[in-house]
Design an enzyme around this catalytic site. Structure first.
Site, PDB file in Angstrom:
ATOM      1  N   ASN A   8       0.868  -1.216   0.044  1.00  0.00           N
ATOM      2  CA  ASN A   8       0.112  -0.080   0.144  1.00  0.00           C
ATOM      3  C   ASN A   8       0.977   1.243  -0.096  1.00  0.00           C
ATOM      4  O   ASN A   8       1.560   1.495   1.037  1.00  0.00           O
ATOM      5  CB  ASN A   8      -1.041  -0.106   1.336  1.00  0.00           C
ATOM      6  CG  ASN A   8      -1.963   1.117   1.531  1.00  0.00           C
ATOM      7  OD1 ASN A   8      -1.708   2.090   0.595  1.00  0.00           O
ATOM      8  ND2 ASN A   8      -2.272   1.422   2.671  1.00  0.00           N
ATOM      9  N   LYS A  10       0.107   4.393  -0.200  1.00  0.00           N
ATOM     10  CA  LYS A  10      -0.638   5.788   0.387  1.00  0.00           C
ATOM     11  C   LYS A  10      -0.212   6.637  -0.703  1.00  0.00           C
ATOM     12  O   LYS A  10      -0.394   6.599  -1.651  1.00  0.00           O
ATOM     13  CB  LYS A  10       0.012   5.687   1.792  1.00  0.00           C
ATOM     14  CG  LYS A  10      -0.319   4.251   2.776  1.00  0.00           C
ATOM     15  CD  LYS A  10      -0.060   4.419   4.046  1.00  0.00           C
ATOM     16  CE  LYS A  10       0.043   3.147   4.728  1.00  0.00           C
ATOM     17  NZ  LYS A  10       0.208   3.349   6.257  1.00  0.00           N
ATOM     18  N   HIS A  93      -9.132   0.662   5.472  1.00  0.00           N
ATOM     19  CA  HIS A  93      -8.253   0.831   5.976  1.00  0.00           C
ATOM     20  C   HIS A  93      -8.333   1.735   7.330  1.00  0.00           C
ATOM     21  O   HIS A  93      -9.196   2.643   7.200  1.00  0.00           O
ATOM     22  CB  HIS A  93      -7.039   1.364   4.952  1.00  0.00           C
ATOM     23  CG  HIS A  93      -5.625   1.668   5.385  1.00  0.00           C
ATOM     24  ND1 HIS A  93      -4.961   2.424   6.440  1.00  0.00           N
ATOM     25  CD2 HIS A  93      -4.730   0.737   5.361  1.00  0.00           C
ATOM     26  CE1 HIS A  93      -3.903   2.137   6.639  1.00  0.00           C
ATOM     27  NE2 HIS A  93      -3.447   1.163   6.208  1.00  0.00           N
ATOM     28  N   GLU A 165      -5.130  -5.720  10.399  1.00  0.00           N
ATOM     29  CA  GLU A 165      -4.272  -4.639  10.722  1.00  0.00           C
ATOM     30  C   GLU A 165      -4.444  -3.753  12.103  1.00  0.00           C
ATOM     31  O   GLU A 165      -5.381  -3.154  12.181  1.00  0.00           O
ATOM     32  CB  GLU A 165      -4.435  -3.741   9.729  1.00  0.00           C
ATOM     33  CG  GLU A 165      -4.090  -4.342   8.393  1.00  0.00           C
ATOM     34  CD  GLU A 165      -3.274  -3.226   7.349  1.00  0.00           C
ATOM     35  OE1 GLU A 165      -2.349  -3.636   6.892  1.00  0.00           O
ATOM     36  OE2 GLU A 165      -4.033  -2.249   7.192  1.00  0.00           O
ATOM     37  N   SER A 214       3.752  -2.966  10.132  1.00  0.00           N
ATOM     38  CA  SER A 214       4.918  -2.715  10.438  1.00  0.00           C
ATOM     39  C   SER A 214       5.844  -3.960  10.015  1.00  0.00           C
ATOM     40  O   SER A 214       6.488  -4.436  10.700  1.00  0.00           O
ATOM     41  CB  SER A 214       5.439  -2.441  11.836  1.00  0.00           C
ATOM     42  OG  SER A 214       4.724  -1.191  12.232  1.00  0.00           O
ATOM     43  N   GLY A 236       5.183   1.094   4.631  1.00  0.00           N
ATOM     44  CA  GLY A 236       6.494   1.234   4.776  1.00  0.00           C
ATOM     45  C   GLY A 236       7.389   0.652   3.937  1.00  0.00           C
ATOM     46  O   GLY A 236       8.121   1.102   2.882  1.00  0.00           O
TER      47      GLY A 236
HETATM   48  C1  PEP Z   1      -0.761  -0.058   6.295  1.00  0.00           C
HETATM   49  O1  PEP Z   1      -0.932   1.054   6.119  1.00  0.00           O
HETATM   50  O2  PEP Z   1      -1.670  -0.933   6.126  1.00  0.00           O
HETATM   51  C2  PEP Z   1       0.444  -0.831   6.926  1.00  0.00           C
HETATM   52  C3  PEP Z   1       0.391  -2.182   7.183  1.00  0.00           C
HETATM   53  O3  PEP Z   1       1.495   0.012   7.155  1.00  0.00           O
HETATM   54  P1  PEP Z   1       2.934  -0.301   7.563  1.00  0.00           P
HETATM   55  O4  PEP Z   1       3.317  -1.630   7.128  1.00  0.00           O
HETATM   56  O5  PEP Z   1       3.708   0.862   7.415  1.00  0.00           O
HETATM   57  O6  PEP Z   1       2.627  -0.458   9.177  1.00  0.00           O
END
Ligand code: PEP
Length: 256
Positions: A8, A10, A93, A165, A214, A236
């Site tokens: 993702n 973003k 999300h 999540e 993460s 990320g």
């Molecule tokens: C997300 O935004 O769905 C996500 C899991 O972000 P990150 O991997 O940066 O925690």
């Protein structure tokens, strides 16, 4: 069952940057039937990337769309417009829920609109830090599943993906922490038992459930070995090409 690796992006990368990233990614990964690689760029990049993407290697997802197919909805993009452009759409999300105030009613309609338009919804659910602190994790997971899937019939449930999540584990939140494999295992069990209640045992066993929060190359293997986890959704790490490629490789090895 396939393993899903979903990136993702973003609100990152302009169209040119997205195209360069895709070009490099396609060169680095071979076709792999067991791992479904999905990238979710900004809406503006979806159309050009849909012409560039090698669909044998990976698929496109939208990060969001509106539930009405057309009409006076300034600034929105419909699932109907995305038909043929993307295969998936992330829905619910936590950034949509908490920054843009999307509630379960809105998410229910978006999931239904995605299914109606033959786009696979990736329905994100998960508790916040304070809900976790108050022992409400199970209730939140249940409520978000019941809400998001309210309009999905037995016939269509096999066209849905769930992503667990926990909001406190997403790196965009101020104090993100890592979820332990035990946290993930408990949540996945609860998701599958709720799905069994709503549909049946077979559906509950076969529904793809992803984890996100993460994820990086050091912890991806651990999360992928949690029973019932069918893939990963990341923010990320998907922005860093080498990390994303590493995670795809890990998925291939762990799930082969
Ligand atoms: C997300 O935004 O769905 C996500 C899991 O972000 P990150 O991997 O940066 O925690």
């Amino acid at each position: 069952m396939k393993t899903y690796i979903v990136g993702n992006w973003k609100l990152n990368f302009n169209v040119g940057e997205s195209s360069i990233y895709l070009h490099k990614l396609q060169k680095k990964i071979p076709i792999c039937r067991n791992v479904e690689v999905v990238i979710a760029p900004s809406t503006i990049a979806l159309q050009p990337l849909s012409l560039q993407i090698d669909r044998h290697k990976m698929k496109l997802a939208a990060q969001n769309a509106f539930y009405r197919d057309y009409g006076a909805f300034t600034g929105e993009t419909s699932f109907t417009q995305l038909r043929g452009v993307v295969d998936y759409c992330i829905i619910g999300h936590s950034e949509r829920r908490y920054i843009f105030d999307e509630d379960d009613k809105m998410i229910e309609k978006k999931v239904a609109a995605a299914v109606r338009n033959k786009i696979t919804p990736i329905l994100c659910i998960g508790e916040t830090e304070s809900e976790r602190a108050f022992g409400e994790t199970a209730d939140v997971i249940r409520d978000q599943l019941l809400g998001g899937l309210r309009d999905v019939s037995e016939e269509d449930i096999d066209k849905v993906i769930i992503a667990y999540e926990p909001v406190w584990a997403i790196s965009s939140t101020k104090a993100a922490k890592y979820a332990s494999p035990y946290d993930v295992a408990d949540a996945i069990k609860l998701i599958r038992s709720t799905i069994e209640e709503l549909y049946d045992k077979k559906v509950a066993e076969e529904l793809p459930v992803l984890f996100g929060g993460s994820v990086n190359p050091s912890n991806a293997g651990g999360y992928l070995t949690v029973p019932g986890v069918n893939g990963l959704l990341m923010g990320g790490s998907s922005l860093i090409l080498s990390e994303f490629v590493d995670i795809i490789d890990i998925a291939k090895r762990v799930k082969s």
